[in-house]
Scaffold this active site. Structure first.
Site, PDB file in Angstrom:
ATOM      1  N   ASP A 129       0.739  -1.161   0.088  1.00 35.77           N
ATOM      2  CA  ASP A 129       0.271  -0.143  -0.059  1.00 35.77           C
ATOM      3  C   ASP A 129       0.945   1.196   0.102  1.00 35.77           C
ATOM      4  O   ASP A 129       0.403   2.238   0.563  1.00 35.77           O
ATOM      5  CB  ASP A 129      -0.821   0.008   1.137  1.00 35.77           C
ATOM      6  N   LYS A 176       2.148   2.205  -4.998  1.00 34.75           N
ATOM      7  CA  LYS A 176       2.903   1.734  -6.251  1.00 34.75           C
ATOM      8  C   LYS A 176       2.362   1.754  -7.495  1.00 34.75           C
ATOM      9  O   LYS A 176       2.923   2.219  -8.562  1.00 34.75           O
ATOM     10  CB  LYS A 176       3.382   0.291  -6.070  1.00 34.75           C
ATOM     11  N   GLY A 177       0.832   1.862  -7.596  1.00 35.31           N
ATOM     12  CA  GLY A 177      -0.084   1.690  -8.660  1.00 35.31           C
ATOM     13  C   GLY A 177       0.038   2.920  -9.382  1.00 35.31           C
ATOM     14  O   GLY A 177       0.382   3.008 -10.544  1.00 35.31           O
ATOM     15  N   GLY A 232      -4.155  -4.547  -4.834  1.00 35.67           N
ATOM     16  CA  GLY A 232      -5.093  -3.519  -5.275  1.00 35.67           C
ATOM     17  C   GLY A 232      -4.379  -2.271  -5.456  1.00 35.67           C
ATOM     18  O   GLY A 232      -4.241  -1.556  -4.822  1.00 35.67           O
ATOM     19  N   HIS A 233      -4.003  -2.113  -6.964  1.00 36.44           N
ATOM     20  CA  HIS A 233      -3.112  -1.066  -7.500  1.00 36.44           C
ATOM     21  C   HIS A 233      -4.091   0.204  -7.803  1.00 36.44           C
ATOM     22  O   HIS A 233      -4.812   0.043  -8.669  1.00 36.44           O
ATOM     23  CB  HIS A 233      -2.160  -1.478  -8.211  1.00 36.44           C
ATOM     24  N   GLN A 247       2.510  -6.021  -3.137  1.00 38.90           N
ATOM     25  CA  GLN A 247       2.624  -5.898  -1.881  1.00 38.90           C
ATOM     26  C   GLN A 247       3.967  -5.306  -1.271  1.00 38.90           C
ATOM     27  O   GLN A 247       4.190  -4.261  -2.094  1.00 38.90           O
ATOM     28  CB  GLN A 247       2.653  -7.410  -1.182  1.00 38.90           C
TER      29      GLN A 247
HETATM   30  P1  IMP Z   1      -2.623 -12.619   1.799  1.00 37.93           P
HETATM   31  O1  IMP Z   1      -1.671 -11.980   0.686  1.00 37.93           O
HETATM   32  O2  IMP Z   1      -3.979 -12.422   1.360  1.00 37.93           O
HETATM   33  O3  IMP Z   1      -2.491 -14.060   2.102  1.00 37.93           O
HETATM   34  O4  IMP Z   1      -2.470 -11.816   3.091  1.00 37.93           O
HETATM   35  C1  IMP Z   1      -1.376 -12.057   3.886  1.00 37.93           C
HETATM   36  C2  IMP Z   1      -0.899 -10.531   4.438  1.00 37.93           C
HETATM   37  O5  IMP Z   1      -0.430  -9.689   3.327  1.00 37.93           O
HETATM   38  C3  IMP Z   1      -2.040 -10.007   5.274  1.00 37.93           C
HETATM   39  O6  IMP Z   1      -1.632  -9.157   6.384  1.00 37.93           O
HETATM   40  C4  IMP Z   1      -2.672  -8.810   4.122  1.00 37.93           C
HETATM   41  O7  IMP Z   1      -3.201  -7.846   4.794  1.00 37.93           O
HETATM   42  C5  IMP Z   1      -1.304  -8.429   3.520  1.00 37.93           C
HETATM   43  N1  IMP Z   1      -1.463  -8.009   2.196  1.00 37.93           N
HETATM   44  C6  IMP Z   1      -1.645  -8.867   1.069  1.00 37.93           C
HETATM   45  N2  IMP Z   1      -1.719  -8.305  -0.050  1.00 37.93           N
HETATM   46  C7  IMP Z   1      -1.498  -7.123   0.264  1.00 37.93           C
HETATM   47  C8  IMP Z   1      -1.415  -5.770  -0.457  1.00 37.93           C
HETATM   48  O8  IMP Z   1      -1.551  -5.675  -1.671  1.00 37.93           O
HETATM   49  N3  IMP Z   1      -1.233  -4.725   0.403  1.00 37.93           N
HETATM   50  C9  IMP Z   1      -1.240  -4.650   1.739  1.00 37.93           C
HETATM   51  N4  IMP Z   1      -1.112  -5.661   2.340  1.00 37.93           N
HETATM   52  C10 IMP Z   1      -1.131  -6.931   1.755  1.00 37.93           C
END
Ligand code: IMP
Length: 432
Positions: A13, A16-17, A40-41, A219
């Site tokens: 978050d 980057k998008g 979610g970009h 991420q």
């Molecule tokens: P997962 O990737 O859905 O398995 O989640 C694992 C951890 O990564 C959790 O703490 C999510 O909130 C975090 N996470 C996954 N994708 C994102 C992202 O795009 N932005 C921020 N946190 C993320």
């Protein structure tokens, strides 16, 4: 600069998008190489907000070829929706999308398992089935998109997987399992048939192209499966470590790439896990409200805190970053004083590194340096001369501590809201 890598230097978050959208204008190809629809970009173009979960952000530029490389896990239903949404908005996607024949699919039963695992021990995942899809991949039970060319094989893999998951649900979790093999089979195949022209050998495509390529991380480094705050991480290598395995390209290919980390001027985290500089009271609330810190995939409120320079320097080192881009500096505009973490205290000792051990990273206490706030507007500024002295000092501190230059500030969500501090590209177009 024919190879550019943009990745998250914090817990995701970072914005980057917007940065990838901005810079991909100067590239021919944009590649996503890890993660899935957990990302979610967010990009705002001409007042319209786009949130991309699976498609590479660069695809918003009509000349860009978007690549979904082998390290991603793809939920075909989400992909179909995303393609259709962009096409409804008048942006052709199908003819510019390349999907690796090696990608693994996220199936409905992965999402069922994600939810069950979360009930037992909450990581605070996005519930998009990401962890279980990677579990299946590494446990050699995964289904790759190229398996769908062989319908018989696909059906039997699906049957085997569903039987396995049904047993876990009923025997381990004592929960009902109601997914139907035939339904999943038909749905997945029908989407596959719509996009099968786009499925290619991405490894060959990328090794043979002369075009310029931007690699878009999802991420962030601190969520990396190996280098992040394990087990409170995502299930892929979301640092630069994911570049090679996520694309199939040799580490040598990346030796002349320019690596840029994106970091917020403060810090956020969504989901559970250690966060040394987290602000739990009013200040955290203030950062959340000023920064609009709610998840773009799940809508969850993000945890907020001061910038952690120890963690940021760690991200610079893990990724071998050449430079940083700082986003959301304006969120700090109204603060009387601003703190930055410059070391940790662990068991009465001051340490200057980011510990690997979960027990240690969850116990460290931040050691802060306090700066006077600049109390002037930086939102929307487009010229370096408009940057208040206090904000310059803040940027200088980041550069000195991490050892890499801050090359750009993003000053708002819109494409044109940014300032180059040191330009790395020859801009083809000036933003007006
Ligand atoms: P997962 O990737 O859905 O398995 O989640 C694992 C951890 O990564 C959790 O703490 C999510 O909130 C975090 N996470 C996954 N994708 C994102 C992202 O795009 N932005 C921020 N946190 C993320």
């Amino acid at each position: 600069m024919d190879k550019l890598v943009i990745l998250g230097a914090q817990w995701g978050d970072e914005g980057k998008g917007k940065i990838v959208d901005l810079l991909s204008e100067h590239y021919d190809i944009t590649v996503r190489y890890q993660g899935g629809s957990n990302a979610g970009h967010t990009v705002v173009v001409n007042g319209e907000k786009f949130i991309l979960h699976l498609l590479p952000t660069g695809i918003l530029h009509e000349h860009v070829i978007g690549v979904i490389a082998q390290g991603m896990v793809v939920d075909l239903e989400v992909l179909k929706e995303e393609i259709e949404e962009l096409e409804r908005k008048g942006l052709p996607v199908k003819e510019r999308l390349v999907i690796s024949d090696r990608v693994h699919l996220v199936m409905p039963y992965h999402k069922v398992l994600d939810a069950l695992f979360e009930k037992k021990r909450g990581i605070g995942t996005t519930l998009r089935g990401i962890g279980p899809a990677y579990m299946f991949k590494y446990g050699r039970k995964g289904i790759r998109i190229s398996d769908l060319y062989d319908e018989k094989r696909f059906y039997s893999l699906l049957e085997e997987n569903i039987d396995f998951v049904k047993n876990i649900c009923e025997k381990v979790f004592c929960e009902k399992f109601e997914l139907d093999v035939k339904e999943i089979y038909e749905k997945q195949l029908s989407i596959f048939n719509e996009i099968k022209e786009n499925v290619k050998d991405v490894f060959r495509f990328l090794t043979r192209t002369e075009k310029s390529v931007l690699f878009e991380g999802a991420q962030g480094t601190l969520l990396d499966i190996d280098m992040g705050t394990y087990p409170y991480v995502t299930s892929s290598n979301s640092s630069a470590l994911g570049l090679s395995n996520g694309t199939g390209l040799s580490p040598k290919y990346f030796s002349d790439a320019y690596l840029v980390g994106v970091a917020k001027a403060y810090l956020t985290r969504v989901g559970e896990g250690p966060f040394p500089t987290e602000l739990k009271g009013e200040l955290g609330e203030r950062l959340r409200e000023l920064g609009g810190e709610y998840g773009s995939t799940t809508g969850r409120p993000r945890r907020c805190g001061w910038l952690d320079l120890v963690a940021l320097r760690y991200a610079v080192e893990v990724n071998g970053l050449d430079a940083l881009i700082i986003t959301k500096l304006d969120v700090l505009d109204s603060f009387e004083e601003i703190k930055v973490c410059v070391a940790y205290e662990l068991d009465g000792k001051v340490i200057d590194y980011f510990p690997a051990s979960y027990t240690d990273i969850s116990r460290v206490k931040p050691v802060y340096k306090t700066l006077k706030g600049w109390k002037k507007n930086t939102k929307g500024i487009r010229n370096i001369s408009e940057l208040p002295e206090g904000a310059r000092e803040y940027i200088r501190l980041i550069e000195e501590f991490t050892g890499v230059p801050v090359i750009m500030l993003s000053t708002g969500p819109k494409r044109e809201e940014f300032v180059w501090l040191r330009e790395i590209l020859k801009t083809k177009r000036s933003y007006s």
